[in-house]
Structure formats: C-alpha cells, structure tokens
Design an enzyme around this catalytic site. Sequence first.
Site, PDB file in Angstrom:
ATOM      1  N   ASN A   9     119.102  50.063  16.559  1.00  0.00           N
ATOM      2  CA  ASN A   9     119.756  49.397  17.683  1.00  0.00           C
ATOM      3  C   ASN A   9     120.617  48.286  17.085  1.00  0.00           C
ATOM      4  O   ASN A   9     120.110  47.234  16.719  1.00  0.00           O
ATOM      5  CB  ASN A   9     118.696  48.831  18.641  1.00  0.00           C
ATOM      6  CG  ASN A   9     119.326  48.049  19.782  1.00  0.00           C
ATOM      7  OD1 ASN A   9     120.532  48.115  19.998  1.00  0.00           O
ATOM      8  ND2 ASN A   9     118.499  47.322  20.513  1.00  0.00           N
ATOM      9  N   LYS A  11     122.742  46.491  18.531  1.00  0.00           N
ATOM     10  CA  LYS A  11     123.038  45.405  19.484  1.00  0.00           C
ATOM     11  C   LYS A  11     124.522  45.042  19.373  1.00  0.00           C
ATOM     12  O   LYS A  11     125.339  45.931  19.169  1.00  0.00           O
ATOM     13  CB  LYS A  11     122.114  44.200  19.241  1.00  0.00           C
ATOM     14  CG  LYS A  11     120.653  44.624  19.175  1.00  0.00           C
ATOM     15  CD  LYS A  11     119.685  43.478  19.164  1.00  0.00           C
ATOM     16  CE  LYS A  11     118.266  44.021  19.074  1.00  0.00           C
ATOM     17  NZ  LYS A  11     117.246  42.999  19.172  1.00  0.00           N
ATOM     18  N   HIS A  97     116.430  47.668  27.740  1.00  0.00           N
ATOM     19  CA  HIS A  97     116.089  46.779  26.625  1.00  0.00           C
ATOM     20  C   HIS A  97     115.791  45.381  27.183  1.00  0.00           C
ATOM     21  O   HIS A  97     116.435  44.941  28.134  1.00  0.00           O
ATOM     22  CB  HIS A  97     117.242  46.720  25.618  1.00  0.00           C
ATOM     23  CG  HIS A  97     116.844  46.042  24.350  1.00  0.00           C
ATOM     24  ND1 HIS A  97     116.775  44.668  24.250  1.00  0.00           N
ATOM     25  CD2 HIS A  97     116.428  46.536  23.162  1.00  0.00           C
ATOM     26  CE1 HIS A  97     116.343  44.348  23.039  1.00  0.00           C
ATOM     27  NE2 HIS A  97     116.123  45.467  22.358  1.00  0.00           N
ATOM     28  N   GLU A  99     116.533  42.528  26.239  1.00  0.00           N
ATOM     29  CA  GLU A  99     117.668  41.594  26.271  1.00  0.00           C
ATOM     30  C   GLU A  99     118.513  41.826  27.518  1.00  0.00           C
ATOM     31  O   GLU A  99     119.049  40.882  28.094  1.00  0.00           O
ATOM     32  CB  GLU A  99     118.510  41.744  24.989  1.00  0.00           C
ATOM     33  CG  GLU A  99     117.778  41.120  23.807  1.00  0.00           C
ATOM     34  CD  GLU A  99     118.076  41.754  22.461  1.00  0.00           C
ATOM     35  OE1 GLU A  99     119.076  42.490  22.339  1.00  0.00           O
ATOM     36  OE2 GLU A  99     117.294  41.513  21.523  1.00  0.00           O
ATOM     37  N   GLU A 169     108.356  47.506  23.084  1.00  0.00           N
ATOM     38  CA  GLU A 169     108.879  46.390  22.300  1.00  0.00           C
ATOM     39  C   GLU A 169     108.370  45.070  22.876  1.00  0.00           C
ATOM     40  O   GLU A 169     108.953  44.544  23.835  1.00  0.00           O
ATOM     41  CB  GLU A 169     110.408  46.387  22.347  1.00  0.00           C
ATOM     42  CG  GLU A 169     111.053  47.643  21.805  1.00  0.00           C
ATOM     43  CD  GLU A 169     112.487  47.398  21.368  1.00  0.00           C
ATOM     44  OE1 GLU A 169     112.810  47.683  20.209  1.00  0.00           O
ATOM     45  OE2 GLU A 169     113.290  46.894  22.180  1.00  0.00           O
ATOM     46  N   GLY A 175     113.156  40.307  16.906  1.00  0.00           N
ATOM     47  CA  GLY A 175     114.024  39.369  16.195  1.00  0.00           C
ATOM     48  C   GLY A 175     113.323  38.111  15.732  1.00  0.00           C
ATOM     49  O   GLY A 175     113.972  37.152  15.323  1.00  0.00           O
ATOM     50  N   SER A 215     110.730  43.621  15.049  1.00  0.00           N
ATOM     51  CA  SER A 215     110.631  43.245  13.634  1.00  0.00           C
ATOM     52  C   SER A 215     110.055  44.354  12.750  1.00  0.00           C
ATOM     53  O   SER A 215     109.269  44.081  11.837  1.00  0.00           O
ATOM     54  CB  SER A 215     109.842  41.944  13.474  1.00  0.00           C
ATOM     55  OG  SER A 215     110.490  40.890  14.172  1.00  0.00           O
TER      56      SER A 215
HETATM   57  P1  PGA Z   1     114.298  43.675  15.846  1.00  0.00           P
HETATM   58  O1  PGA Z   1     114.872  44.261  17.239  1.00  0.00           O
HETATM   59  O2  PGA Z   1     113.963  44.866  14.993  1.00  0.00           O
HETATM   60  O3  PGA Z   1     115.441  42.865  15.283  1.00  0.00           O
HETATM   61  O4  PGA Z   1     113.112  42.863  16.175  1.00  0.00           O
HETATM   62  C1  PGA Z   1     114.285  45.374  17.858  1.00  0.00           C
HETATM   63  C2  PGA Z   1     114.963  45.670  19.155  1.00  0.00           C
HETATM   64  O5  PGA Z   1     115.291  44.740  19.898  1.00  0.00           O
HETATM   65  O6  PGA Z   1     115.227  46.846  19.493  1.00  0.00           O
END
Ligand code: PGA
Length: 254
Positions: A9, A11, A97, A99, A169, A175, A215
Amino acid sequence: MRKKIAAANWKMNCTLQEGEKLIDEILKSGIVLQEHQCSIFAVPYPYLINVQHQLTGQKNYFVAAQNCHQQKSGAYTGEVSAAMLASMQIPYCIIGHSERRMYNNETNAILAEKINLCYDNNITPIFCCGESLETRESGSQNDFVAKQITASLFHLPVEKIKTIIIAYEPIWAIGTGKTASTEQAQEMHQYIRSVLSDKYGKAVADDIPILYGGSVKPDNANELFACADVDGGLVGGASLKANDFTAIIKALPG
Ligand code: PGA
C-alpha cells in the site's frame, strides 16, 4: 490451499519515476510466485495503468486501487468510480483503510456501498478493519472489529463474500513501528474467521485470506505469516523499499 498475499500500500508516496523504479527492482529480484501466492500493488490512481503495464506477463503480480467512490458516477469532482477502475481492468481495490475512515469520515455504511460497487464491477475488495489503541486497551477490540465486518459485509451473498480479501490492521500498529505480537495477530485473525464462519459456514471462512497490516517488516514477516490464520500482509512503509518488500514477498509460506 488458501491464497497467501503480500500486498503493498503505497498510500500517497512515490513520484511516477520512483514508483516505476521500485517495481522494476522488485521484479528484478526474480521471485517466482507459486500458484497459491500473489503480490498486489495498491498504488495512487494516476499510476494504475503504468504499473499494470509493468506487471503484464508477471505471474500472480497484480495492481490495485487504494479506494473508490461510493456513488456510481456524477458530480463528485476529484473522485474515481469503481466502473472507471473496471474499465481499466483493475482487479483489486482497498476499501475502508483506517486512514480513509479517519480523514474522510468513511463509515461502515458508506463502506458497504463501496463494497457493492466493487462487486458490481467485478473488482475484488481488500476490506480493511482494525481497532484503535483506546479500543484495544478497553478490551473491546473483538466486538469492534466484528461490528465493522458485519455492518459492511454481511449483506453480501456467499458467492460474493467468498472472493473477498480481508486485512486486519490495528490502528495503533500502522506506521508506528509497533507491530501486533504474533499472539495478538493470530487471536484476532482466528476470531475474524470465526465471525465469518458463523455467518457463511466453515468452508467459506476457511478460504478467505486474512492479511495482517501494521508495521510489517522483513524482520517480523516470517513469524507473522507463519501464524495459522495470517495469510500474508498489507504493507505500507516497508513496501516503499525494494529490498524490504522483496524480503516480505519471500516470507509468504510456500
Ligand atoms: P505500515 O502501513 O506498514 O506503514 O504500518 C500499513 C497500512 O496502513 O496498510
């Protein structure tokens, strides 16, 4: 055998050129994916066609969108519909997601609309769920995640839901460098599968890939992917480094 998936992803990261180089480097590593393995790149809309071309002829490598709009079409400046993605033969789309739930106020009901539009257009959704730190600390993470799943997915008939991909997630792990422990991941994935099984039956639930996200890194991918109900990962930060993502693809169970 259930599908094992390493999904990137990106983003809102990478220029067109950086993205091209990233995919190039990953493909150069020459990993041959087995029948039950696949790797999916969820990239920004403007790069979809380009990445799709780069992946042409690469077995079990696919491109995905990161979102689509909940309306079929119309006066929604700046938005992209599921039908548009389908017209470009985009096979997958991330839906829900955290976010987008957070910054774009996407509710479980809106996500149900998006899920329907994906299926109407033959796009496989990668449906994200997961709780905040506050919810986990209160001990109500199972109820919270079950609600996300039932409210956005349980109107689907079995023929549709059996093709879905789910990504668990936990928001507190996205993140942050803080990964769920293998016990926490396995416990939640097993729970999600039991929720699916109660509604659609064991055979259907046993076939749905449930990815872990938050992560995922080369040094934790092996142990996370070895959990019985973890079928790969949805990877943000580490998917932006060719070596890291290559190592994560290699960690998929053979
Ligand atoms: P990350 O993000 O691996 O940077 O924690 C995962 C995601 O949001 O899909």
